[in-house]
Motif scaffolding. Structure first.
Motif, PDB file in Angstrom:
ATOM      1  N   ASN A  30      -5.211  -5.825   8.775  1.00  0.00           N
ATOM      2  CA  ASN A  30      -4.272  -7.189   8.792  1.00  0.00           C
ATOM      3  C   ASN A  30      -2.990  -6.796   9.424  1.00  0.00           C
ATOM      4  O   ASN A  30      -2.638  -5.657   9.878  1.00  0.00           O
ATOM      5  CB  ASN A  30      -3.557  -7.322   7.330  1.00  0.00           C
ATOM      6  CG  ASN A  30      -4.813  -7.404   6.273  1.00  0.00           C
ATOM      7  OD1 ASN A  30      -5.741  -7.818   6.598  1.00  0.00           O
ATOM      8  ND2 ASN A  30      -4.524  -6.837   5.356  1.00  0.00           N
ATOM      9  N   ASN A  96      -2.157  -5.637   2.209  1.00  0.00           N
ATOM     10  CA  ASN A  96      -2.726  -6.720   1.754  1.00  0.00           C
ATOM     11  C   ASN A  96      -1.694  -7.912   0.830  1.00  0.00           C
ATOM     12  O   ASN A  96      -2.030  -8.415  -0.256  1.00  0.00           O
ATOM     13  CB  ASN A  96      -3.756  -6.445   0.634  1.00  0.00           C
ATOM     14  CG  ASN A  96      -5.002  -5.911   1.283  1.00  0.00           C
ATOM     15  OD1 ASN A  96      -5.424  -6.333   2.456  1.00  0.00           O
ATOM     16  ND2 ASN A  96      -5.653  -4.804   0.785  1.00  0.00           N
ATOM     17  N   LYS A  98       0.431 -11.346   0.608  1.00  0.00           N
ATOM     18  CA  LYS A  98       0.291 -12.738   1.056  1.00  0.00           C
ATOM     19  C   LYS A  98       1.531 -13.128   1.531  1.00  0.00           C
ATOM     20  O   LYS A  98       2.734 -13.220   0.672  1.00  0.00           O
ATOM     21  CB  LYS A  98      -0.333 -13.410   0.011  1.00  0.00           C
ATOM     22  CG  LYS A  98      -0.766 -14.634   0.520  1.00  0.00           C
ATOM     23  CD  LYS A  98      -1.648 -15.363  -0.804  1.00  0.00           C
ATOM     24  CE  LYS A  98      -2.286 -16.660  -0.353  1.00  0.00           C
ATOM     25  NZ  LYS A  98      -2.780 -17.603  -1.017  1.00  0.00           N
ATOM     26  N   LEU A 102      -0.962 -16.000   4.632  1.00  0.00           N
ATOM     27  CA  LEU A 102      -1.638 -15.000   5.661  1.00  0.00           C
ATOM     28  C   LEU A 102      -1.442 -13.714   4.880  1.00  0.00           C
ATOM     29  O   LEU A 102      -0.641 -13.355   4.250  1.00  0.00           O
ATOM     30  CB  LEU A 102      -0.753 -14.929   6.817  1.00  0.00           C
ATOM     31  CG  LEU A 102      -1.098 -13.725   7.887  1.00  0.00           C
ATOM     32  CD1 LEU A 102      -2.568 -14.335   8.570  1.00  0.00           C
ATOM     33  CD2 LEU A 102      -0.299 -13.933   8.965  1.00  0.00           C
ATOM     34  N   ILE A 103      -2.744 -12.771   4.936  1.00  0.00           N
ATOM     35  CA  ILE A 103      -2.620 -11.730   4.163  1.00  0.00           C
ATOM     36  C   ILE A 103      -2.174 -10.253   5.295  1.00  0.00           C
ATOM     37  O   ILE A 103      -2.858 -10.681   6.471  1.00  0.00           O
ATOM     38  CB  ILE A 103      -3.985 -11.188   3.635  1.00  0.00           C
ATOM     39  CG1 ILE A 103      -4.674 -12.109   2.769  1.00  0.00           C
ATOM     40  CG2 ILE A 103      -4.293 -10.073   3.108  1.00  0.00           C
ATOM     41  CD1 ILE A 103      -4.020 -12.327   1.662  1.00  0.00           C
ATOM     42  N   VAL A 104      -1.233  -9.741   5.096  1.00  0.00           N
ATOM     43  CA  VAL A 104      -0.514  -8.969   5.868  1.00  0.00           C
ATOM     44  C   VAL A 104      -0.436  -7.584   5.325  1.00  0.00           C
ATOM     45  O   VAL A 104      -0.281  -7.292   3.896  1.00  0.00           O
ATOM     46  CB  VAL A 104       0.917  -9.389   6.406  1.00  0.00           C
ATOM     47  CG1 VAL A 104       0.640 -10.788   6.872  1.00  0.00           C
ATOM     48  CG2 VAL A 104       1.747  -9.698   5.117  1.00  0.00           C
ATOM     49  N   ASN A 105       0.088  -6.565   6.163  1.00  0.00           N
ATOM     50  CA  ASN A 105       0.502  -5.276   5.781  1.00  0.00           C
ATOM     51  C   ASN A 105       1.994  -5.382   5.789  1.00  0.00           C
ATOM     52  O   ASN A 105       2.510  -5.314   7.250  1.00  0.00           O
ATOM     53  CB  ASN A 105       0.057  -4.106   6.585  1.00  0.00           C
ATOM     54  CG  ASN A 105      -1.680  -3.969   6.544  1.00  0.00           C
ATOM     55  OD1 ASN A 105      -2.029  -3.847   5.484  1.00  0.00           O
ATOM     56  ND2 ASN A 105      -2.197  -3.849   7.615  1.00  0.00           N
TER      57      ASN A 105
END
Length: 194
Positions: A30, A96, A98, A102-105
């Motif tokens: 991500n 992971n 949100k 959007l799924i992000v680091n």
């Protein structure tokens, strides 16, 4: 640049996309982001300057050391080749998360970490990976050239060759050794293919 010019209007700033080193450490694929509110807090609290954030995408993808978080399960502490008055800069990533569907680091914090903290993490078996040669270059800098930096380097060197100091630390080192063996096989296969 938009952030520092006070013209940024988004809900997050994309800092980097994880490349092979971080992916091999277990970071999901991500994007790595930070929210403007987190950035403002960390700039103020830890005296993070604009130059600390320049080339952050490259620094994160080519770190000095990657640790598992001691406090947040599944999170990563990525020590980069920049420092402030507190020590070497550490980017704490929570994978992971949100943000706006959007799924992000997500970067939860950026702060300096002194050699005592980095050594404590290594002794505690939290080491995932390290670039020992790069760390040696940084430790030659007068701010980090000390008995403590030599001890940290010896811990990291021993992890690289598979030695351990206690049972808890061995678990992290075994994971590290498996990954290094896989890298060696992959590299050997690539060279044979050429």
């Amino acid at each position: 640049n938009q952030f520092f010019a006070k013209t940024f209007k988004g809900s997050y700033i994309e800092v980097a996309v994880p490349k092979s080193f971080l992916l091999n450490c277990g970071l999901p694929e991500n994007p790595i982001v930070i929210t403007p509110s987190t950035l403002v807090k960390k700039i103020t609290k830890h005296q993070i300057e604009k130059e600390h954030l320049e080339n952050l995408n490259t620094c994160i993808n080519k770190p000095l050391i990657v640790y598992n978080s001691a406090t947040i399960k599944g999170a990563f502490n990525i020590v980069i080749e920049k420092y402030n008055h507190e020590g070497l800069l550490c980017v704490s990533l929570h994978p992971n998360k949100k943000i706006n569907k959007l799924i992000v680091n997500e970067i939860a914090t950026i702060s300096g970490r002194n050699l005592n903290q980095l050594t404590k993490w290594a002794e505690g078996g939290l080491l995932i990976d390290a670039n020992v040669d790069k760390i040696k270059k940084v430790s030659n800098c007068s701010q980090f050239n000390s008995a403590k930096s030599e001890y940290l380097l010896s811990l990291l060197d021993n992890a690289k060759i598979g030695k351990s100091f206690n049972k808890k630390q061995m678990l992290g080192i075994e994971t590290f050794i498996k990954r290094e063996k896989k890298r060696a096989v992959d590299t050997e296969y690539t060279h044979k293919a050429q």
